[in-house]
Scaffold this motif. Structure first.
Motif, PDB file in Angstrom:
ATOM      1  N   GLU A  31       0.839  -1.085   0.110  1.00  0.00           N
ATOM      2  CA  GLU A  31      -0.045   0.058  -0.288  1.00  0.00           C
ATOM      3  C   GLU A  31       0.774   1.286  -0.037  1.00  0.00           C
ATOM      4  N   ILE A  32       2.081   1.134   0.656  1.00  0.00           N
ATOM      5  CA  ILE A  32       2.791   2.306   0.657  1.00  0.00           C
ATOM      6  C   ILE A  32       3.524   2.475  -0.586  1.00  0.00           C
ATOM      7  N   PHE A  33       4.219   1.570  -1.214  1.00  0.00           N
ATOM      8  CA  PHE A  33       5.073   1.753  -2.251  1.00  0.00           C
ATOM      9  C   PHE A  33       4.381   1.457  -3.542  1.00  0.00           C
ATOM     10  N   GLN A  53      -1.475   6.958  -4.354  1.00  0.00           N
ATOM     11  CA  GLN A  53      -0.635   8.035  -3.488  1.00  0.00           C
ATOM     12  C   GLN A  53      -0.952   8.450  -2.382  1.00  0.00           C
ATOM     13  N   LYS A  54      -2.221   8.845  -2.565  1.00  0.00           N
ATOM     14  CA  LYS A  54      -2.521   9.662  -1.378  1.00  0.00           C
ATOM     15  C   LYS A  54      -2.934   8.706  -0.284  1.00  0.00           C
ATOM     16  N   ARG A  55      -3.282   7.654  -0.319  1.00  0.00           N
ATOM     17  CA  ARG A  55      -3.706   6.506   0.770  1.00  0.00           C
ATOM     18  C   ARG A  55      -1.929   6.276   1.184  1.00  0.00           C
ATOM     19  N   SER A  56      -1.173   6.042   0.244  1.00  0.00           N
ATOM     20  CA  SER A  56       0.105   5.977   0.605  1.00  0.00           C
ATOM     21  C   SER A  56       0.696   6.716   1.783  1.00  0.00           C
ATOM     22  N   THR A  57       0.595   8.208   1.497  1.00  0.00           N
ATOM     23  CA  THR A  57       1.045   9.357   2.303  1.00  0.00           C
ATOM     24  C   THR A  57       0.223   9.179   3.566  1.00  0.00           C
ATOM     25  N   ASN A  58      -1.183   8.858   3.485  1.00  0.00           N
ATOM     26  CA  ASN A  58      -1.864   8.860   4.959  1.00  0.00           C
ATOM     27  C   ASN A  58      -1.394   7.614   5.799  1.00  0.00           C
ATOM     28  N   GLU A  86     -10.145   8.508  -6.019  1.00  0.00           N
ATOM     29  CA  GLU A  86     -10.072   9.486  -4.924  1.00  0.00           C
ATOM     30  C   GLU A  86     -11.519   9.796  -4.764  1.00  0.00           C
ATOM     31  N   ASN A  87     -12.445  10.072  -5.795  1.00  0.00           N
ATOM     32  CA  ASN A  87     -13.749  10.423  -5.678  1.00  0.00           C
ATOM     33  C   ASN A  87     -14.444   9.232  -4.842  1.00  0.00           C
ATOM     34  N   ARG A  88     -14.322   7.989  -5.102  1.00  0.00           N
ATOM     35  CA  ARG A  88     -14.907   7.003  -4.692  1.00  0.00           C
ATOM     36  C   ARG A  88     -14.725   6.719  -3.072  1.00  0.00           C
ATOM     37  N   GLU A  89     -13.321   6.976  -2.859  1.00  0.00           N
ATOM     38  CA  GLU A  89     -12.817   7.007  -1.508  1.00  0.00           C
ATOM     39  C   GLU A  89     -13.823   8.033  -0.704  1.00  0.00           C
ATOM     40  N   LYS A  90     -14.006   9.197  -1.283  1.00  0.00           N
ATOM     41  CA  LYS A  90     -14.564  10.264  -0.538  1.00  0.00           C
ATOM     42  C   LYS A  90     -16.131   9.761  -0.454  1.00  0.00           C
ATOM     43  N   LEU A  91     -16.415   9.281  -1.460  1.00  0.00           N
ATOM     44  CA  LEU A  91     -18.012   9.028  -1.486  1.00  0.00           C
ATOM     45  C   LEU A  91     -18.391   7.895  -0.585  1.00  0.00           C
ATOM     46  N   LEU A  92     -17.308   6.953  -0.326  1.00  0.00           N
ATOM     47  CA  LEU A  92     -17.635   5.908   0.514  1.00  0.00           C
ATOM     48  C   LEU A  92     -17.616   6.515   1.965  1.00  0.00           C
ATOM     49  N   GLU A  93     -16.598   7.440   2.016  1.00  0.00           N
ATOM     50  CA  GLU A  93     -16.531   7.988   3.325  1.00  0.00           C
ATOM     51  C   GLU A  93     -17.817   8.423   3.955  1.00  0.00           C
ATOM     52  N   LEU A  94     -18.269   9.315   2.777  1.00  0.00           N
ATOM     53  CA  LEU A  94     -19.347  10.125   3.064  1.00  0.00           C
ATOM     54  C   LEU A  94     -20.740   9.220   3.308  1.00  0.00           C
ATOM     55  N   GLN A  95     -20.745   8.201   2.662  1.00  0.00           N
ATOM     56  CA  GLN A  95     -21.983   7.182   2.856  1.00  0.00           C
ATOM     57  C   GLN A  95     -21.724   6.648   4.090  1.00  0.00           C
TER      58      GLN A  95
END
Lengths: 626, 210
Positions: A121-123, A173-178, A265-274
């Motif tokens: 996930e990181i690399f 990339q974003k998930r990796s940084t997180n 990214e959008n999917r992640e966001k929507l899932l979070e919102l969901q």
């Protein structure tokens, strides 16, 4: 530092008995494969960190590939300088990627502090990227030496498809940084290791994050570099035409990478919102984006009190949701974009939403006039955009039908050819689903005399090959160390009737299996570590029969299981089946790719390759709709 | 070039010879207070050709490549400075290329404190597009401190845009007008000043917010 797995030597030399066809494949898919065969200097960098540092220090001085002599005509001199820049930056980029692998990835893997899946996930697929770029850099250097850099356009054209691998990296990339941020806070051991790695002088005191962002930066630079090079190349020359083609291709790939990243990214966001909504609410749909979310107040109820409502503006609809006492959101109304219209109310903070489907009118008041104006313009923009999107989608379908339909090949697969048998190959990944596991084990028992040790069921994988729809074979299970080379060879000969298939099965350490067939079908399956395997097919012989489809390559890059049933699969294709390159599965409904229709199972059918993932739950299948 | 430039910013464990310089020499600042040093991430946004990379280079290296400007500069450069007696590490990010791709750009804006909107004072277009840069790229404009930098003041005679003082206040809402300056990456006019000012404004703003 751990020695590189011996698998890296597999492709290294052409004179130690590697058959010709093998070499041919190696060349054909060199870009991706070369990660398994790093150039010589990379070996030297692995042996000791000191050498590595020296080589890196050297690289900071810029190499002059083409003369920048002041006496040269300005146009030529400028061109040489642009080319020098392209090659130099490519080189230093490769070195940065190398740092990620040598200084960070390998120690992390060896430390066993994190599970393989977290490391992945990181690399992400950075290892694949190194391979691609080493190859690009080497080709560029050679080109500069031999033909004065006139072939750069060609290199870009040829390599542009490989850049599709960036889809996976960029969306990760974003998930990796997180994850890196989180781990540093939660896990002291990881933090220490990271500090140790980062303190290596070659890192120039840059944190890991700065390196992991490099690929995203690099891929964005190619259009700029090409633009510069085009500027200084004489128009009308073949080189100029090639560069224009390269620019077009790179732009296309980049747009794709960008889109994929955005979607992910959008999917992640929507899932979070969901998850903030009441159970049973489903927000995630193909192409839906959240554009705006604010709390607005409405006058409601018998006592005409002001109550807070969440207003969510999606790309395709507006949603009003009430905030429950539990904090969860409950959907009150959904207005589709085509039915939605907005008006400014008399009161400067009020906005009127009108649903033309049922003529419902809602008046909401914003906190400030500024916020109302923001909402007003956001809705207007969204309406325009959805209109454009509809038009665009209509066009895409038309193009898709036109260019993605390969009827000849479908006919071909159904007609068995005696001389060049069309091999239909099915690769299955079976991971941890008990029923399938049992079946797989049973089959294997039947077919292989050895009973493999079941030490890690969860990572157990099998591939099975279908041949002419009749015979099939479970080829290998990579965790299964008892399958010997001989077994496999015999097995394939028996099942496929292919005697000259060359199978390379590396030792325990590498989990690497390569299968190469000499004549009818070239297949190389590289199973590298647990998380990913690469499947390369060069069904050239079959395709040769079709005048229009002379040379196509399929690069399938499949990164399977990580983080409990999250699936990533990225498929980069070139040629006619350019299906939009990547398909990522995350245990959610997958979008329909160009030319592919999704059901709840995934099965991708090419004339010669069937790749299916039966392990994901629910099973996912993409089948060709052509 | 690539990571090359940032090589210079490697903190050298022993660099006593550098200390001979003024008190505020980089190494002094660097060594002074590692713990208290603040990191400011600044991103440069603007049309291509307005001189974002050149500005960055001029500020960090006091160099201007008139002859051949590399298409792509360093991804980012860092400089150690003192702002109001606070040691600050300025990390300046060039956004060459990725601004065309919104989803890919997000990674760069992450964690940024300040956004410098750069335009070319000789090009009306580059000035007009500043707003769209701001809107298109930044998802949460409230998290950023914005400043405007009008580059290329050295080309006096062709100056078309001098509107920086009479900017429509609504259009540029959210921009720190007092920190916005006209600069020249070529001869270095006001460059250091502008960046210092920008850093100070950002720091003040952060203090206010927190």
């Amino acid at each position: 530092m751990k020695k590189r797995p011996a698998s890296f030597n597999l492709f290294k030399s052409k004179d130690d008995g590697v058959p010709l066809s093998f070499v041919r494949i190696e060349e054909a898919i060199g870009g991706v494969i070369s990660q398994f065969s790093p150039p010589q200097e990379r070996h030297s960098t692995q042996t000791s960190p000191v050498t590595m540092r020296t080589s890196l220090n050297l690289s900071t001085r810029t190499e002059v590939y083409l003369s920048d002599d002041i006496n040269l005509p300005p146009q030529i001199r400028k061109r040489n300088m642009v080319i020098n820049e392209i090659i130099n930056t490519e080189r230093s980029y490769v070195e940065d990627l190398d740092i990620i692998i040598q200084i960070f990835l390998i120690p992390f893997k060896e430390s066993k502090l994190l599970t393989d899946s977290v490391v992945y996930e990181i690399f992400s697929n950075v290892e694949a990227l190194v391979g691609i770029h080493q190859d690009i850099a080497a080709q560029m250097e050679e080109d500069a030496r031999k033909s004065n850099g006139s072939g750069l356009g060609d290199i870009f054209v040829k390599k542009s498809d490989h850049l599709r691998f960036y889809s996976l990296f960029c969306s990760n990339q974003k998930r990796s940084t997180n994850i890196v941020d989180k781990l540093q806070l939660q896990n002291n051991k990881v933090k220490d290791l990271l500090r140790r790695c980062e303190s290596n002088p070659v890192c120039r005191s840059l944190p890991l994050g700065s390196f992991l962002i490099k690929p995203v930066q690099r891929i964005c630079k190619y259009p700029l570099l090409l633009r510069e090079l085009i500027k200084v190349t004489p128009t009308g020359s073949s080189e100029h035409a090639q560069l224009l083609e390269a620019q077009q291709k790179i732009d296309l790939v980049l747009a794709e990478v960008n889109e994929q990243t955005g979607e992910d990214e959008n999917r992640e966001k929507l899932l979070e919102l969901q998850s903030r909504f009441e159970e049973g609410t489903s927000l995630v749909t193909f192409n839906r984006r959240l554009l705006k979310m604010t709390t607005l107040k409405e006058v409601t109820g018998p006592f005409r009190t002001l109550e807070k409502f969440k207003y969510l503006l999606f790309s395709d609809a507006l949603m009003r949701a009430a905030v429950k006492i539990t904090g969860k959101l409950a959907v009150r109304e959904v207005i589709l974009m085509e039915h939605l219209s907005v008006l400014r109310a008399d009161k400067p903070t009020d906005i009127v939403f009108k649903n033309s489907a049922n003529n419902n009118i809602t008046i909401a008041s914003a906190k400030t006039q500024e916020l109302r104006e923001e909402w007003f313009s956001a809705v207007t923009k969204a309406k325009q955009f959805s209109l454009q999107l509809q038009l665009k989608r209509r066009n895409t379908v038309a193009i898709g039908n036109h260019s993605y339909h390969p009827p000849e090949l479908h006919v071909k697969t159904s007609q068995p050819e005696p001389e060049t048998p069309a091999v239909r190959m099915r690769c299955q990944t079976t991971i941890g689903r008990m029923g399938q596991l049992r079946r797989a084990t049973r089959d294997r028992k039947r077919r292989l005399s050895h009973e493999p040790p079941q030490r890690d069921d969860h990572l157990y994988q099998t591939f099975s090959c279908h041949y002419k729809d009749k015979r099939y074979v479970r080829l290998l299970s990579h965790k299964d160390k008892t399958v010997s080379l001989l077994d496999l060879n015999q097995f394939i000969e028996e099942k496929f009737g292919i005697s000259n298939l060359i199978i390379r099965y590396k030792d325990d350490e590498n989990d690497l299996i390569t299968i190469v067939k000499q004549e009818d079908l070239d297949i190389a399956i590289l199973d590298f570590r647990v998380e990913s395997f690469f499947l390369f097919c060069e069904p050239e012989t079959i395709l040769k029969k079709n005048a229009t489809l002379t040379r196509h390559r399929y690069h399938l890059h499949w990164c399977s299981e990580f983080l409990s049933s999250l699936y990533f699969c990225s498929i980069a294709l070139s040629g006619v089946y350019n299906c939009g390159s990547a398909l990522r599965l995350r245990g959610h409904p997958v979008k329909a790719l160009n030319g592919f229709v999704c059901t709840n199972k995934i099965e991708i059918i090419w004339p010669v390759v069937v790749l299916s993932d039966v392990s994901a739950s629910p099973c996912l299948t993409v089948s060709y709709s052509g | 070039m690539g990571c090359g430039n940032s090589q210079e910013e490697v903190p050298k464990a022993s660099a006593p010879n550098l200390l001979e310089k003024a008190d505020y020499s980089e190494s002094y600042i660097r060594n002074k207070s590692v713990i208290n040093r603040k990191l400011l991430k600044v991103i440069l946004l603007g049309d291509s050709g307005v001189g974002k990379s050149s500005l960055m280079n001029q500020y960090v290296h006091q160099q201007f490549a008139a002859e051949y400007k590399a298409t792509i500069g360093a991804d980012f450069l860092t400089k150690h400075v003192m702002i109001d007696n606070v040691p600050v590490t300025m990390q300046i990010w060039d956004t060459a290329g990725q601004e065309r791709f919104q989803s890919l750009g997000v990674a760069f804006y992450r964690g940024a404190d300040c956004c410098a909107l750069v335009f070319d004072i000789n090009s009306e277009k580059s000035f007009d597009s500043v707003t769209s840069w701001k809107e298109a790229q930044i998802q949460n404009p409230h998290d950023f401190c914005f400043v405007l930098l009008g580059n290329k003041v050295d080309i006096e005679n062709q100056r078309q845009v001098l509107k920086i003082q009479r900017v429509n206040p609504l259009m540029m809402s959210g921009v720190q007008k007092e920190s916005s300056q006209l600069v020249s990456a070529k001869n270095g006019t006001c460059v250091v000043d502008a960046f210092d000012c920008l850093a100070a404004t950002t720091l003040n703003r952060d203090d206010l917010v927190s």
